[in-house]
Write an enzyme that holds these catalytic residues in place. Structure first.
Site, PDB file in Angstrom:
ATOM      1  N   HIS A  78       0.832  -1.201   0.000  1.00  0.00           N
ATOM      2  CA  HIS A  78       0.000   0.000   0.000  1.00  0.00           C
ATOM      3  C   HIS A  78       0.872   1.260   0.000  1.00  0.00           C
ATOM      4  O   HIS A  78       0.725   2.138  -0.861  1.00  0.00           O
ATOM      5  CB  HIS A  78      -0.924  -0.014   1.222  1.00  0.00           C
ATOM      6  CG  HIS A  78      -1.826   1.172   1.317  1.00  0.00           C
ATOM      7  ND1 HIS A  78      -3.111   1.161   0.839  1.00  0.00           N
ATOM      8  CD2 HIS A  78      -1.617   2.412   1.824  1.00  0.00           C
ATOM      9  CE1 HIS A  78      -3.657   2.344   1.049  1.00  0.00           C
ATOM     10  NE2 HIS A  78      -2.777   3.119   1.650  1.00  0.00           N
ATOM     11  N   GLU A  79       1.782   1.330   0.955  1.00  0.00           N
ATOM     12  CA  GLU A  79       2.607   2.540   1.066  1.00  0.00           C
ATOM     13  C   GLU A  79       3.537   2.688  -0.133  1.00  0.00           C
ATOM     14  O   GLU A  79       3.819   3.813  -0.568  1.00  0.00           O
ATOM     15  CB  GLU A  79       3.394   2.530   2.378  1.00  0.00           C
ATOM     16  CG  GLU A  79       2.520   2.502   3.625  1.00  0.00           C
ATOM     17  CD  GLU A  79       1.418   3.555   3.659  1.00  0.00           C
ATOM     18  OE1 GLU A  79       1.595   4.647   3.086  1.00  0.00           O
ATOM     19  OE2 GLU A  79       0.359   3.284   4.249  1.00  0.00           O
ATOM     20  N   HIS A 138       1.796   4.519  -2.753  1.00  0.00           N
ATOM     21  CA  HIS A 138       1.851   5.971  -2.568  1.00  0.00           C
ATOM     22  C   HIS A 138       3.213   6.503  -3.030  1.00  0.00           C
ATOM     23  O   HIS A 138       3.293   7.564  -3.666  1.00  0.00           O
ATOM     24  CB  HIS A 138       1.652   6.334  -1.093  1.00  0.00           C
ATOM     25  CG  HIS A 138       0.224   6.256  -0.633  1.00  0.00           C
ATOM     26  ND1 HIS A 138      -0.795   6.963  -1.220  1.00  0.00           N
ATOM     27  CD2 HIS A 138      -0.345   5.553   0.376  1.00  0.00           C
ATOM     28  CE1 HIS A 138      -1.939   6.699  -0.589  1.00  0.00           C
ATOM     29  NE2 HIS A 138      -1.689   5.845   0.383  1.00  0.00           N
ATOM     30  N   HIS A 150       3.343   6.654  -6.739  1.00  0.00           N
ATOM     31  CA  HIS A 150       2.537   7.771  -7.195  1.00  0.00           C
ATOM     32  C   HIS A 150       3.330   9.075  -7.116  1.00  0.00           C
ATOM     33  O   HIS A 150       3.355   9.867  -8.063  1.00  0.00           O
ATOM     34  CB  HIS A 150       1.267   7.845  -6.340  1.00  0.00           C
ATOM     35  CG  HIS A 150       0.274   8.852  -6.813  1.00  0.00           C
ATOM     36  ND1 HIS A 150      -0.815   9.213  -6.067  1.00  0.00           N
ATOM     37  CD2 HIS A 150       0.192   9.586  -7.945  1.00  0.00           C
ATOM     38  CE1 HIS A 150      -1.514  10.105  -6.720  1.00  0.00           C
ATOM     39  NE2 HIS A 150      -0.926  10.358  -7.860  1.00  0.00           N
TER      40      HIS A 150
HETATM   41 ZN   LIG Z   1      -3.158   5.126   1.611  1.00  0.00          ZN
END
Ligand SMILES: [Zn+2]
Length: 114
Positions: free
Chosen positions: A3-4, A7, A10
């Site tokens: 998940h991280e 980010h 991104h």
């Molecule tokens: Zn998040």
């Protein structure tokens, strides 16, 4: 981690004049790259590479993998019902007239439950 790292990807692929953590990203999109990246966690080829015993390097036993996958949906029925009940209560708060007297939250919830 997945998940991280979504980010992080991104942010790394963003082209902006003034970089910042989180940036000025619409709220309905900010979690998309991270949640999309999370799906790699469950890909059998990716899972087999990281889900290994920390000392021996042995892959996770198949029965444990199956139990882990089955646990992913544990209690989801309750979680959904809890979410819907909270949303319904929230909607009832919002349809009170502007001049309605202050409500005691617990009593309001009980008086409106069916
Ligand atoms: Zn998040």
């Amino acid at each position: 981690m997945f998940h991280e790292f979504g980010h992080a990807l991104h942010s790394m692929f963003s082209e902006v004049e003034y970089p910042s953590l989180g940036g000025n990203i619409p709220r309905d999109f900010v979690e998309f790259p991270s949640q999309f990246n999370e799906h790699w966690r469950d890909d059998p080829n990716v899972f087999a590479r990281y889900a290994r015993h920390y000392k021996t390097g042995a892959p996770m036993p198949p029965d444990l993998v199956a139990r882990l996958r089955n646990a992913a949906t544990f209690n989801q029925g309750y979680a959904l019902t809890e979410y819907l009940a909270a949303a319904e209560l929230d909607m009832r708060w919002h349809i009170l007239p502007a001049d309605a007297p202050l409500q005691a939250p617990d009593a309001f919830e009980k008086s409106r439950s069916r």
